[in-house]
Write an enzyme that holds these catalytic residues in place. Structure first.
Site, PDB file in Angstrom:
ATOM      1  NE  ARG A  54      -2.401  -1.117   3.697  1.00 47.99           N
ATOM      2  CZ  ARG A  54      -1.880  -0.208   4.431  1.00 47.99           C
ATOM      3  NH1 ARG A  54      -2.116   1.197   4.103  1.00 47.99           N
ATOM      4  NH2 ARG A  54      -1.357  -0.235   5.657  1.00 47.99           N
ATOM      5  CE  LYS A 196      -6.259  -3.926   4.498  1.00 45.04           C
ATOM      6  NZ  LYS A 196      -7.075  -4.743   5.383  1.00 45.04           N
ATOM      7  CG  HIS A 215      -7.762  -4.103  10.142  1.00 42.47           C
ATOM      8  ND1 HIS A 215      -6.417  -3.685  10.196  1.00 42.47           N
ATOM      9  CD2 HIS A 215      -7.826  -4.680   9.194  1.00 42.47           C
ATOM     10  CE1 HIS A 215      -5.558  -4.248   9.338  1.00 42.47           C
ATOM     11  NE2 HIS A 215      -6.352  -4.920   8.367  1.00 42.47           N
ATOM     12  CB  SER A 234      -0.634  -5.994   7.053  1.00 40.82           C
ATOM     13  OG  SER A 234      -1.786  -5.700   6.314  1.00 40.82           O
ATOM     14  CE  LYS A 238      -6.286  -8.514  10.180  1.00 37.59           C
ATOM     15  NZ  LYS A 238      -5.137  -8.086   9.569  1.00 37.59           N
ATOM     16  CB  THR A 239      -4.382 -14.327   6.980  1.00 32.52           C
ATOM     17  OG1 THR A 239      -4.803 -13.030   6.817  1.00 32.52           O
ATOM     18  CG2 THR A 239      -4.760 -15.194   6.180  1.00 32.52           C
ATOM     19  CG  ASP A 253      -7.876  -7.908   6.458  1.00 30.04           C
ATOM     20  OD1 ASP A 253      -7.168  -7.811   7.485  1.00 30.04           O
ATOM     21  OD2 ASP A 253      -8.077  -6.931   5.733  1.00 30.04           O
ATOM     22  NE  ARG A 318      -0.417  -8.993   1.827  1.00 32.39           N
ATOM     23  CZ  ARG A 318      -0.944  -8.775   3.076  1.00 32.39           C
ATOM     24  NH1 ARG A 318      -1.993  -9.396   3.262  1.00 32.39           N
ATOM     25  NH2 ARG A 318      -0.442  -7.801   3.828  1.00 32.39           N
TER      26      ARG A 318
END
Length: 527
Positions: A54, A196, A215, A234, A238-239, A253, A318
């Site tokens: 990003r 996002k 989030h 990130s 989390k994932t 997410d 990713r």
């Protein structure tokens, strides 16, 4: 030629228009156009060029009278004029003339009462495949009744901005106009910008409907339906941690918390691939197959086998895939009221406990504070962990005043008597460069104990400096790991570093949130 209403977005004279194509057709189109190649598993692999993460400095919100007093303006939410937005939109739509255009009409929000419609118009077939995977895909009947979208996103990575003429920061720009309900994404092929942008819109709209946008990832027990949510930026896990083979994955997410419980905004996952190991993360590994879009993973030129351990292009490799690719996914992505909330942080200083229990006041403190380390690759220019305080564990995506989101979470924790834990997935035994990253198997064991209630039975010791309660035992975890001071070769060095980090917390909170209630201020780390 059917244009599916592109004219209403200002797009005329495209050479061809493709609407809600299947993954196979989008993959074929991407290959025909030279956008990527297939891996040995059939996944479409692309390179995103200059932007592999990003670009937060390239994001702007159109400042109009209708939204001016609602937005928390500052270094994250930066204004741009309506004239600049309109001029850039005209350039982007002109750029799409005589080009193939791909449209995906989908939904954000598994709870139909809170659902929003998004039309995503892309220059690239591969990015259309991505957003098809990440949003909720309408049935044929829903598509026929779709009507007008709530928001339209135009994505043209091939159009490079002129910063001077366009009033933006670089060749890339992400512009959100909440009044006309248009989003422009130019000059960057990193697909995470689309995802996002949808999230930012949901974070703007839902609080006014009494829904807390978060989030976070979420999963639930397949039998008891007990639900847990995981906050974190990130790179904090989390994932990975929500993809638990013993629990149903609600989403990895983005979620909303309504009076009825929680629900996934998305219909897919966007998982990091770096160092992906089939033994440690089998669900994610198996999900990278036909229909998946993979970004910046190196392939063997002969076998097309991915090398997930090659960091040559970026640390932020990713894969975007439909949530159905996870065998234990909860479909639709709806769960009950969370009984456990977990805040994930990647502490690069190595001083926070791997897991600790928080009081309600401490939970509010850490939610507002959002301490973690930005890990390599998640943003442009990040090559090693950088300590940061990201409000609500998602500051870049929260357009409203942080107090709005924080108050909503606090009310829910109190009303439902939810247990809250702070989990450090970062470093142990010393800071980055000296210590080592916490082993995934230990983090999983601690989270399992928190979710099944085993951890509640442990003896806890209060850490006065960080104001948290540290368990002294946990099934499957060596006791010495639980107390971070014991993992350092020099206790004095730990004390020095811990004091430094506690002061960072203290100074940050007093600078950003001086008007918070005293009980919340006093629940945080003390220098």
């Amino acid at each position: 030629m059917e244009t599916f209403g592109l004219e209403r977005a200002g797009i005329i004279n495209p050479s061809a228009v493709y609407h809600n194509l299947s993954p196979a057709c989008l993959t074929e189109a991407a290959l025909r156009r030279g956008e990527g190649v297939l891996s040995d598993t059939g996944a479409l692999v692309v390179r995103t060029g200059k932007f592999t993460g990003r670009a937060p400095k390239d994001k702007f919100i159109v400042d109009t009278p209708g939204v001016h007093d609602l937005i928390a303006w500052g270094s994250v939410n930066r204004p741009i004029t309506k004239d600049k937005f309109r001029a850039l939109k005209d350039k982007m739509t002109a750029y799409l003339q005589n080009r193939e255009v791909f449209i995906f009409d989908g939904f954000a929000g598994a709870d139909k009462k809170c659902r929003k419609k998004f039309r995503v118009i892309t220059e690239l077939a591969s990015e259309n495949l991505f957003i098809r995977n990440l949003l909720i895909r309408p049935s044929q009947e829903e598509l026929l009744q779709y009507g007008e979208p709530d928001f339209t996103i135009i994505v043209t990575p091939g159009f490079k901005c002129n910063p001077t003429a366009d009033g933006v920061h670089s060749e890339a720009a992400i512009l959100v106009d909440y009044e006309t309900r248009f989003i422009l994404i130019a000059g960057t092929q990193y697909a995470g910008e689309i995802k996002k942008s949808v999230f930012s819109v949901m974070n703007f709209l839902l609080p006014r409907e009494g829904v807390l946008p978060m989030h976070c990832s979420a999963n639930m027990d397949p039998i008891t339906k007990e639900t847990a949510i995981f906050f974190g930026l990130s790179g904090t896990g989390k994932t990975t941690l929500s993809a638990d083979p013993d629990r149903k994955l609600i989403g990895d997410d983005e979620h909303g918390w309504s009076d009825r419980g929680i629900f996934n905004f998305e219909g897919g996952c966007y998982a990091k691939c770096i160092d992906l190991d089939p033994d440690k993360e089998p669900d994610i590994y198996q999900a990278i197959r036909s229909g998946t879009l993979v970004e910046n993973v190196i392939l063997d030129p002969d076998t097309r086998k991915p090398n997930y351990f090659d960091h040559k292009i970026t640390e932020n490799t990713r894969a975007g895939y439909p949530i159905e690719y996870i065998p234990n996914a909860a479909i639709p992505g709806i769960g009950g009221v969370p009984t456990v909330v977990i805040f994930l942080t990647a502490d690069s200083f190595g001083v926070l406990p791997p897991i600790s229990r928080l009081s309600k006041e401490a939970a509010m403190y850490h939610f507002v504070t959002g301490f973690t380390s930005k890990v390599a690759g998640t943003e442009q220019g990040i090559t090693e962990p950088v300590p940061t305080f990201s409000t609500l564990f998602g500051e870049p995506f929260m357009p409203l005043d942080p107090d709005i989101y924080a108050r909503m979470l606090g009310e829910r924790i109190e009303h439902h008597n939810t247990s809250v834990y702070l989990v450090n997935t970062g470093w142990t035994g010393g800071p980055y460069g000296i210590g080592s990253r916490m082993e995934l198997k230990y983090t999983r064991a601690m989270i399992t104990a928190a979710l099944n209630g085993t951890l509640k039975k442990a003896d806890f010791v209060h850490d006065n400096r960080f104001n948290v309660d540290i368990p002294q035992s946990c099934p499957g975890v060596p006791p010495q790991i639980l107390n971070p001071r014991d993992t350092w070769s020099s206790p004095d060095a730990y004390d020095t570093m811990a004091k430094k980090v506690a002061k960072m917390f203290f100074d940050n909170f007093h600078e950003k949130y001086p008007h918070m209630p005293a009980d919340i201020i006093n629940a945080g780390p003390q220098p």
